[in-house]
Motif scaffolding. Sequence first.
Motif, PDB file in Angstrom:
ATOM      1  N   LYS A   6       0.831  -1.206   0.000  1.00  0.00           N
ATOM      2  CA  LYS A   6       0.000   0.000   0.000  1.00  0.00           C
ATOM      3  C   LYS A   6       0.869   1.262   0.000  1.00  0.00           C
ATOM      4  O   LYS A   6       0.545   2.251  -0.660  1.00  0.00           O
ATOM      5  CB  LYS A   6      -0.918  -0.003   1.222  1.00  0.00           C
ATOM      6  CG  LYS A   6      -2.027  -1.039   1.141  1.00  0.00           C
ATOM      7  CD  LYS A   6      -2.907  -0.987   2.410  1.00  0.00           C
ATOM      8  CE  LYS A   6      -4.026  -2.029   2.318  1.00  0.00           C
ATOM      9  NZ  LYS A   6      -4.876  -2.016   3.546  1.00  0.00           N
TER      10      LYS A   6
ATOM     11  N   HIS B  52       2.208   1.739  -3.436  1.00  0.00           N
ATOM     12  CA  HIS B  52       1.161   2.259  -4.315  1.00  0.00           C
ATOM     13  C   HIS B  52       0.956   3.757  -4.089  1.00  0.00           C
ATOM     14  O   HIS B  52       0.816   4.529  -5.048  1.00  0.00           O
ATOM     15  CB  HIS B  52      -0.155   1.504  -4.067  1.00  0.00           C
ATOM     16  CG  HIS B  52      -1.287   2.063  -4.873  1.00  0.00           C
ATOM     17  ND1 HIS B  52      -2.188   2.983  -4.364  1.00  0.00           N
ATOM     18  CD2 HIS B  52      -1.644   1.857  -6.183  1.00  0.00           C
ATOM     19  CE1 HIS B  52      -3.053   3.314  -5.295  1.00  0.00           C
ATOM     20  NE2 HIS B  52      -2.750   2.643  -6.415  1.00  0.00           N
TER      21      HIS B  52
ATOM     22  N   GLN C 176       1.669   6.425  -6.947  1.00  0.00           N
ATOM     23  CA  GLN C 176       0.542   7.258  -7.376  1.00  0.00           C
ATOM     24  C   GLN C 176       0.913   8.746  -7.321  1.00  0.00           C
ATOM     25  O   GLN C 176       0.571   9.504  -8.224  1.00  0.00           O
ATOM     26  CB  GLN C 176      -0.660   6.998  -6.467  1.00  0.00           C
ATOM     27  CG  GLN C 176      -1.925   7.789  -6.834  1.00  0.00           C
ATOM     28  CD  GLN C 176      -2.542   7.329  -8.135  1.00  0.00           C
ATOM     29  OE1 GLN C 176      -2.491   6.137  -8.479  1.00  0.00           O
ATOM     30  NE2 GLN C 176      -3.117   8.253  -8.885  1.00  0.00           N
TER      31      GLN C 176
ATOM     32  N   THR D  10       6.350   0.997  -8.950  1.00  0.00           N
ATOM     33  CA  THR D  10       5.255   0.031  -9.167  1.00  0.00           C
ATOM     34  C   THR D  10       5.815  -1.355  -9.440  1.00  0.00           C
ATOM     35  O   THR D  10       5.322  -2.377  -8.918  1.00  0.00           O
ATOM     36  CB  THR D  10       4.380   0.497 -10.342  1.00  0.00           C
ATOM     37  OG1 THR D  10       3.899   1.805 -10.076  1.00  0.00           O
ATOM     38  CG2 THR D  10       3.206  -0.444 -10.553  1.00  0.00           C
TER      39      THR D  10
ATOM     40  N   GLU E 104      -4.292  -2.809  -6.911  1.00  0.00           N
ATOM     41  CA  GLU E 104      -4.106  -1.365  -7.118  1.00  0.00           C
ATOM     42  C   GLU E 104      -2.827  -1.092  -7.900  1.00  0.00           C
ATOM     43  O   GLU E 104      -2.800  -0.224  -8.790  1.00  0.00           O
ATOM     44  CB  GLU E 104      -4.024  -0.648  -5.769  1.00  0.00           C
ATOM     45  CG  GLU E 104      -5.334  -0.557  -5.013  1.00  0.00           C
ATOM     46  CD  GLU E 104      -5.675  -1.846  -4.273  1.00  0.00           C
ATOM     47  OE1 GLU E 104      -4.844  -2.783  -4.312  1.00  0.00           O
ATOM     48  OE2 GLU E 104      -6.750  -1.906  -3.666  1.00  0.00           O
ATOM     49  N   LEU E 105      -1.768  -1.808  -7.585  1.00  0.00           N
ATOM     50  CA  LEU E 105      -0.509  -1.610  -8.301  1.00  0.00           C
ATOM     51  C   LEU E 105      -0.632  -2.053  -9.755  1.00  0.00           C
ATOM     52  O   LEU E 105      -0.061  -1.428 -10.660  1.00  0.00           O
ATOM     53  CB  LEU E 105       0.622  -2.390  -7.616  1.00  0.00           C
ATOM     54  CG  LEU E 105       1.215  -1.765  -6.350  1.00  0.00           C
ATOM     55  CD1 LEU E 105       2.215  -2.713  -5.714  1.00  0.00           C
ATOM     56  CD2 LEU E 105       1.903  -0.433  -6.684  1.00  0.00           C
TER      57      LEU E 105
END
Length: 684
Positions: free
Chosen positions: A633, A636, A640, A655, A666-667
């Motif tokens: 997380k 990510h 982001q 990533t 999410e990645l």
Amino acid sequence: HICEQLLAAEQGTYHNTLLALRGFCSLHAQDQHGALQDFQKVIEHDSPHPNSCIKALCGRGLIRISGGSNYLTALDYITACQLKLEETIFTIKSYVPWNQRGLLLKVLQEEGQMMLQKKRYPGGSSVSFQKKETGLCTFLTWKVFCFVLLVFSLSRDAPGVFQLASLLVELDSSDETSRLLCADALYQMGRGEEAHKMLSLALSRNPQRAPVLARLALLQLKRGFVYEGNQLLKRVIRIGDSSCLLPILDIFQAKDRKLLQSHCRRRALAILKGKQEAAAIKEAIAHLSFAIIAAGGYAEDCLLTRARCYGRLGQMKTAIFDFNAILKEDPRNVQALSGRGFVHLALRQQKEAVQDLISALKVEAGAVIPAILSLKPEARGLVTGWLLQHGRAALTELVATKDLPREETLGDLLTVAKALTQIYRAAQHHIFYTDVLMAKGEHQEALEHLQEAFGPCPAEDFARARLAVLQLQGRNMAGAAAPLSALARRDEKDLAFLLNFVDTKQQQHLAQAAAQEGKALTKGHHYEKALGYHTLAVLASRASPRYLRRRAACLMHLKKYEKAREDMEKVIQGHGCNSPKTQAGDHCSQGFLLLALAEEEAAVQHYMVALQLDEPLALGTITNCPGREILTKTFHKVAQCNFEKQRYEEAWKITDCGLKIDKSTELQKLKARLKREASSCSIH
């Protein structure tokens, strides 16, 4: 023209008179050379006429003023007065032009004062005169020159000046300077009563004249009238013109100056014993100033007392000026050194105060310590604090820098340390004294003082640590680590200072023993106590990476993440010969600490380095702590952020590494977006 006709008639009866008259005629006609020739002929005559000589002397004196020979002018007029005062007065009033008379009187006053003050000597102005007027008086014979020296020997005495002053008074009876000159001459002639009467008359005309009051005060003291003399001095003080004493003291005899000095000093001390109000202190200062002037500008006891008085009034810079005057004559004057140090203390000038007080302690500690003890508690605490701070800093530098001159510095520090233990028997003062003895190599004396001050088994951590070091010096290693670890928890800098007294081999053994004990305590979850041992191991090993890692781990347990991060930063900076596996582990540890400190971007960078160095080890470490899901997380979030800032290449790297840790949805989505956004360029 008439004078020349009469002189040509060869009538010898009035020859000198005619020469004198022709000389003044030439003088008024601006023919100074001709005038001087005529005046000189009259003076050199084998059987000169007195009245004609007086005129010639007065005329020659005027010529000498224009030539800059004021002293010889005064000699001419003194000689004229000695011949006949009344005729001299008549000649000045009759032959000297009114516009030159004022200058003549001023010159005679000044030269008379300098004669009384003994500021004229043979070979001074007379030589100057000869050099300046060579063209005018080349005809001076050796006989005339001897006559001038004879006149000088007579006129430099007070009687000659008295006659000169009497002339000046007759010419202008309202001139106070002339009356003072006359009174001064009478004093030097031993005619004190007459001088007193003349001064009293001058005072009746102007009651506020400080020069008159000061002279009268000294004469009254000389006559034994102490009360009257003191009242007159008070009037001088109220007027505020103490400078009037300066020219007087060159005139008065040494015994009378000593009388004035002792009287003013006694009076000042009597005032200071009474009221301590500002007005009384100012009056005492004035009397002390008179005493100092009477002493010729330097009187040690009076300067010391006056400096302290200025300090009481808050005039600190003036007080320093008096202390400096003493120290210029006597650089080792203890009272002046300590006094100036206390003034710097009041001004909060730490460096200057410490320097002066240490200098004073080196000269005579027995006199300085009672002075420090007499200070108010706040000031005394400030002094001891500054001395300890200076001594501690100097000792630390000395111990750390081996090439500094040791003996003299250690001697000074020992003096300071002894003084501190006598001023205030505080634990830190005894600790400092022990440290100085250890630095001097006097370990037995240090041990004895330490046990005398704290007992055979000190309860104080700082004292126990020093006892341990002294025991190490005696090759007694048992139990040394425990007190030193306790000091490490309280004052790491002090422990580092103490380890300077332990040799390298002993430090190595100490580091190993401390590390073992710290490891055992960490296993038992006694992290606070373990931290002291780990710190001791780090310092004794000179920041070994092995012991830094252990201390960082202990700090992590105590949630002291910032300090742990600093330790791991030192470890990582020392990477060089370490294996990739070891380096990967260090970066994982640093990454975890940065996560705890909410420095997520920096943490991600360290985890990325770890994955590059040894991916299996890094993944295993991440799995244990902080966990793959949590770290994914974080990856990510950082990726982001870089994506939003259009830093696509950096976002792609983060990533890609994050997906190595965990195949996060999410990645994967972010990676797809990166492909779409960067489809027009190659990001591989």
